[in-house]
Design an enzyme around this catalytic site. Structure first.
Site, PDB file in Angstrom:
ATOM      1  N   ASP A 151      -2.664  11.172  -1.680  1.00  0.00           N
ATOM      2  CA  ASP A 151      -1.901  10.316  -0.785  1.00  0.00           C
ATOM      3  C   ASP A 151      -0.476  10.832  -0.681  1.00  0.00           C
ATOM      4  O   ASP A 151       0.243  10.918  -1.685  1.00  0.00           O
ATOM      5  CB  ASP A 151      -1.888   8.882  -1.344  1.00  0.00           C
ATOM      6  CG  ASP A 151      -1.160   7.931  -0.419  1.00  0.00           C
ATOM      7  OD1 ASP A 151      -1.768   7.490   0.567  1.00  0.00           O
ATOM      8  OD2 ASP A 151       0.031   7.641  -0.677  1.00  0.00           O
ATOM      9  N   TYR A 156       7.892  10.827   1.868  1.00  0.00           N
ATOM     10  CA  TYR A 156       8.019  11.177   0.444  1.00  0.00           C
ATOM     11  C   TYR A 156       8.589  12.581   0.239  1.00  0.00           C
ATOM     12  O   TYR A 156       8.971  12.929  -0.871  1.00  0.00           O
ATOM     13  CB  TYR A 156       6.657  11.141  -0.269  1.00  0.00           C
ATOM     14  CG  TYR A 156       5.885   9.847  -0.172  1.00  0.00           C
ATOM     15  CD1 TYR A 156       6.517   8.635   0.080  1.00  0.00           C
ATOM     16  CD2 TYR A 156       4.506   9.838  -0.349  1.00  0.00           C
ATOM     17  CE1 TYR A 156       5.804   7.460   0.169  1.00  0.00           C
ATOM     18  CE2 TYR A 156       3.781   8.663  -0.262  1.00  0.00           C
ATOM     19  CZ  TYR A 156       4.433   7.479   0.007  1.00  0.00           C
ATOM     20  OH  TYR A 156       3.711   6.331   0.095  1.00  0.00           O
ATOM     21  N   LYS A 186       1.252   9.821   6.305  1.00  0.00           N
ATOM     22  CA  LYS A 186       1.710   8.624   7.029  1.00  0.00           C
ATOM     23  C   LYS A 186       2.819   8.961   8.020  1.00  0.00           C
ATOM     24  O   LYS A 186       3.661   9.827   7.759  1.00  0.00           O
ATOM     25  CB  LYS A 186       2.220   7.573   6.022  1.00  0.00           C
ATOM     26  CG  LYS A 186       1.231   7.329   4.897  1.00  0.00           C
ATOM     27  CD  LYS A 186       1.641   6.208   3.967  1.00  0.00           C
ATOM     28  CE  LYS A 186       0.798   6.228   2.710  1.00  0.00           C
ATOM     29  NZ  LYS A 186       1.319   7.095   1.640  1.00  0.00           N
ATOM     30  N   HIS A 219       3.156   4.087   8.451  1.00  0.00           N
ATOM     31  CA  HIS A 219       3.660   3.825   7.103  1.00  0.00           C
ATOM     32  C   HIS A 219       4.245   2.421   6.947  1.00  0.00           C
ATOM     33  O   HIS A 219       3.953   1.715   5.994  1.00  0.00           O
ATOM     34  CB  HIS A 219       4.723   4.881   6.757  1.00  0.00           C
ATOM     35  CG  HIS A 219       4.977   5.030   5.287  1.00  0.00           C
ATOM     36  ND1 HIS A 219       5.509   6.165   4.748  1.00  0.00           N
ATOM     37  CD2 HIS A 219       4.772   4.191   4.233  1.00  0.00           C
ATOM     38  CE1 HIS A 219       5.614   6.018   3.421  1.00  0.00           C
ATOM     39  NE2 HIS A 219       5.179   4.827   3.106  1.00  0.00           N
TER      40      HIS A 219
HETATM   41  P1  NAP Z   1       1.929   3.422  -9.704  1.00  0.00           P
HETATM   42  O1  NAP Z   1       0.803   4.342  -9.468  1.00  0.00           O
HETATM   43  O2  NAP Z   1       1.703   1.985  -9.896  1.00  0.00           O
HETATM   44  O3  NAP Z   1       2.797   3.929 -10.935  1.00  0.00           O
HETATM   45  C1  NAP Z   1       3.235   5.246 -11.056  1.00  0.00           C
HETATM   46  C2  NAP Z   1       4.098   5.316 -12.310  1.00  0.00           C
HETATM   47  O4  NAP Z   1       3.307   4.976 -13.440  1.00  0.00           O
HETATM   48  C3  NAP Z   1       4.658   6.689 -12.573  1.00  0.00           C
HETATM   49  O5  NAP Z   1       5.981   6.535 -13.043  1.00  0.00           O
HETATM   50  C4  NAP Z   1       3.766   7.243 -13.679  1.00  0.00           C
HETATM   51  O6  NAP Z   1       4.485   8.101 -14.503  1.00  0.00           O
HETATM   52  C5  NAP Z   1       3.339   6.013 -14.427  1.00  0.00           C
HETATM   53  N1  NAP Z   1       1.972   6.079 -14.953  1.00  0.00           N
HETATM   54  C6  NAP Z   1       0.876   6.593 -14.342  1.00  0.00           C
HETATM   55  N2  NAP Z   1      -0.211   6.444 -15.110  1.00  0.00           N
HETATM   56  C7  NAP Z   1       0.198   5.811 -16.241  1.00  0.00           C
HETATM   57  C8  NAP Z   1      -0.493   5.380 -17.399  1.00  0.00           C
HETATM   58  N3  NAP Z   1      -1.798   5.575 -17.569  1.00  0.00           N
HETATM   59  N4  NAP Z   1       0.243   4.769 -18.382  1.00  0.00           N
HETATM   60  C9  NAP Z   1       1.584   4.579 -18.221  1.00  0.00           C
HETATM   61  N5  NAP Z   1       2.284   4.955 -17.130  1.00  0.00           N
HETATM   62  C10 NAP Z   1       1.584   5.574 -16.139  1.00  0.00           C
HETATM   63  O7  NAP Z   1       3.039   3.494  -8.570  1.00  0.00           O
HETATM   64  P2  NAP Z   1       3.410   4.254  -7.241  1.00  0.00           P
HETATM   65  O8  NAP Z   1       3.642   5.695  -7.495  1.00  0.00           O
HETATM   66  O9  NAP Z   1       4.488   3.432  -6.679  1.00  0.00           O
HETATM   67  O10 NAP Z   1       2.137   4.094  -6.307  1.00  0.00           O
HETATM   68  C11 NAP Z   1       1.110   5.055  -6.254  1.00  0.00           C
HETATM   69  C12 NAP Z   1       1.115   5.809  -4.946  1.00  0.00           C
HETATM   70  O11 NAP Z   1       0.948   4.911  -3.859  1.00  0.00           O
HETATM   71  C13 NAP Z   1       2.425   6.513  -4.607  1.00  0.00           C
HETATM   72  O12 NAP Z   1       2.622   7.699  -5.343  1.00  0.00           O
HETATM   73  C14 NAP Z   1       2.265   6.706  -3.118  1.00  0.00           C
HETATM   74  O13 NAP Z   1       1.437   7.818  -2.866  1.00  0.00           O
HETATM   75  C15 NAP Z   1       1.596   5.396  -2.721  1.00  0.00           C
HETATM   76  N6  NAP Z   1       2.557   4.382  -2.229  1.00  0.00           N
HETATM   77  C16 NAP Z   1       2.473   3.962  -0.930  1.00  0.00           C
HETATM   78  C17 NAP Z   1       3.381   3.041  -0.432  1.00  0.00           C
HETATM   79  C18 NAP Z   1       3.285   2.595   1.012  1.00  0.00           C
HETATM   80  O14 NAP Z   1       4.246   2.008   1.516  1.00  0.00           O
HETATM   81  N7  NAP Z   1       2.182   2.841   1.679  1.00  0.00           N
HETATM   82  C19 NAP Z   1       4.381   2.529  -1.257  1.00  0.00           C
HETATM   83  C20 NAP Z   1       4.440   2.949  -2.582  1.00  0.00           C
HETATM   84  C21 NAP Z   1       3.517   3.862  -3.058  1.00  0.00           C
HETATM   85  P3  NAP Z   1       3.973   9.597 -14.840  1.00  0.00           P
HETATM   86  O15 NAP Z   1       3.904  10.328 -13.523  1.00  0.00           O
HETATM   87  O16 NAP Z   1       5.020  10.137 -15.743  1.00  0.00           O
HETATM   88  O17 NAP Z   1       2.630   9.448 -15.496  1.00  0.00           O
END
Ligand code: NAP
Length: 417
Positions: A151, A156, A186, A219
């Site tokens: 994704d 980004y 997106k 997005h």
């Molecule tokens: P997330 O997946 O909820 O959390 C990511 C964070 O958690 C990172 O800091 C990661 O650090 C840590 N992490 C990952 N696995 C872990 C585990 N097993 N234990 C402890 N910590 C862990 O948050 P997100 O990155 O906000 O969301 C995921 C993806 O969704 C994004 O990367 C993006 O592609 C997409 N997104 C889309 C939108 C939208 O508006 N459509 C908005 C936000 C996000 P490390 O990398 O150091 O492991």
């Protein structure tokens, strides 16, 4: 279509004789995890007793029997498998075999999308942004760990890193063909009008070094009146979205074969109603913040009723990022369930999301954590555990007002999500 299932070989019923399987060895087996081997037809091999088929040459030296086999259908080999999650036995090329839920990543079929989507995807947004070498290495590591869905978004700044990593994965043979991957990107809000959408996807495709993406999403449900490179956005620049105009551009992307599916992100039910009233091609999915502390029940029900699949983002509450917090992973309820099941709190959060019937994108650049995060299949949360999680106090991680400023349009979107 479910294309994989697990056969428990310690208690086999009848397994077909002389069929071609692809076998992915489970964790702890004598082969590398994820390594594949062919089982060809042609007779029984003593180690399998009366179990049909025999392992190819490379497997003959195996010391101990495998507790189970992951079997993946190759197109054309078998009739579609019935969903292994909901049945205890599977009609498999003429024989009944015992089956449990596969620990391989299931795929979901989306409306108006020419391909299926793996239910877990690797996110690529990071705040603060990781350097390109770390980003690319993480994507290659994720492919090795079994992720096939990635994704990204123009916003980004990760499309280029992802594109280079995909090219490298193909060179290294980690994936044999581009078609094995499901890539989502997106549309940036500065390009959210009809004439700008096709040029915008073409720009993303150039960044990604791809000819098409599997999913192209709007997005955000508003547009910027000019190119914006920093947040918050000044007054007068952030405007309501002209849904008809932008969706016509999205539909054109699909018609031109630049996107195999099109959808939206952060759309409220009112916006989806507007979109559905004018869409010739309905949106395949709505990507939304969702996790045990932001369960989005009403909006999910609405999407389900309209045939729009939901993909959860920030399923771990975006922990450790500029916008996130520790509410999800710090939840005592989730921690206690994790301890009682011998899982991590992150796995409990991700498994809960998956058991709601949605797909998810989660991000990690750490090998151990990405391996942990994909290991959420082949086991489940009980009804009691689901019930306990469903009663957690709710707290949304990301509000658009906090990022883009308290504009009326933004406050309206925040209130509907
Ligand atoms: P997330 O997946 O909820 O959390 C990511 C964070 O958690 C990172 O800091 C990661 O650090 C840590 N992490 C990952 N696995 C872990 C585990 N097993 N234990 C402890 N910590 C862990 O948050 P997100 O990155 O906000 O969301 C995921 C993806 O969704 C994004 O990367 C993006 O592609 C997409 N997104 C889309 C939108 C939208 O508006 N459509 C908005 C936000 C996000 P490390 O990398 O150091 O492991």
């Amino acid at each position: 279509m479910i294309t994989s299932l697990r056969l428990d070989l310690r208690n086999p019923e009848r397994v077909p004789y002389g069929l071609a399987f692809r076998v992915i060895y489970p964790r702890g087996a004598h082969k590398e995890e994820g390594e594949e081997a062919e089982i060809g037809g042609g007779g029984n091999w003593w180690r399998w007793g009366w179990i049909g088929g025999w392992l190819g040459r490379s497997d003959r030296g195996a010391r101990s029997p495998l507790p189970s086999l992951e079997i993946k259908a190759r197109s054309g080999d078998f009739a579609p498998l019935v969903p292994s999650e909901v049945s205890n036995s599977v009609w498999f090329s003429g024989f009944w075999c015992s089956a449990t839920e596969s620990s391989a990543v299931p795929e979901v079929t989306l409306s108006s999308c020419d391909t299926t989507m793996p239910v877990i995807g690797m996110g690529t947004s990071s705040y603060p942004k990781v350097d390109p070498e770390t980003a690319k290495a993480a994507i290659l590591e994720a492919i090795r760990a079994g992720y096939r869905h990635f994704d990204t978004a123009f916003a980004y700044g990760s499309e280029q890193d992802l594109g280079e990593a995909i090219a490298e994965a193909l060179r290294l043979g980690l994936v044999k063909s581009r078609t094995e991957l499901f890539i989502t990107t997106k549309l940036f809000a500065s390009f959210a009008e009809r004439e700008l959408v096709v040029p915008a996807i073409n720009k993303s495709l150039r960044n990604l070094q791809l000819e098409y993406v599997d999913m192209y999403l709007i997005h955000w449900p508003f547009k910027f009146g000019k190119v914006v490179s920093s947040m918050p956005v000044e007054k007068g620049v952030l405007l309501p979205l002209d849904i008809k105009s932008v969706w016509e551009g999205m539909e054109e992307c699909k018609r031109l074969g630049l996107a195999r599916g099109i959808g939206v992100s952060n759309f409220t039910s009112e916006m989806l109603e507007d979109l559905l009233s004018i869409a010739k091609i309905p949106p395949a999915l709505n990507q939304l913040e969702m996790n045990p502390l932001w369960q989005l029940k009403k909006l999910r029900e609405f999407c389900k009723a309209k045939g729009i699949h939901v993909t959860a983002y920030s399923p771990l509450g975006s922990t450790g990022t500029k916008f996130g917090g520790n509410k999800v992973l710090g939840s005592k309820v989730l921690q206690d369930i994790a301890e009682s099941k011998g899982k991590t709190t992150a796995q409990i959060a991700l498994r809960w999301v998956y058991q709601q019937g949605v797909s998810l994108v989660t991000k990690s650049v750490n090998k151990e954590r990405m391996n942990q995060n994909i290991d959420i299949f082949g086991w489940s949360l009980t009804e009691e555990e689901l019930d306990e999680i469903s009663r957690l106090p709710q707290h949304k991680t990301i509000t658009f007002a906090s990022i883009m400023g308290p504009h009326d349009v933004v406050l309206q979107v925040d209130a509907g999500l």
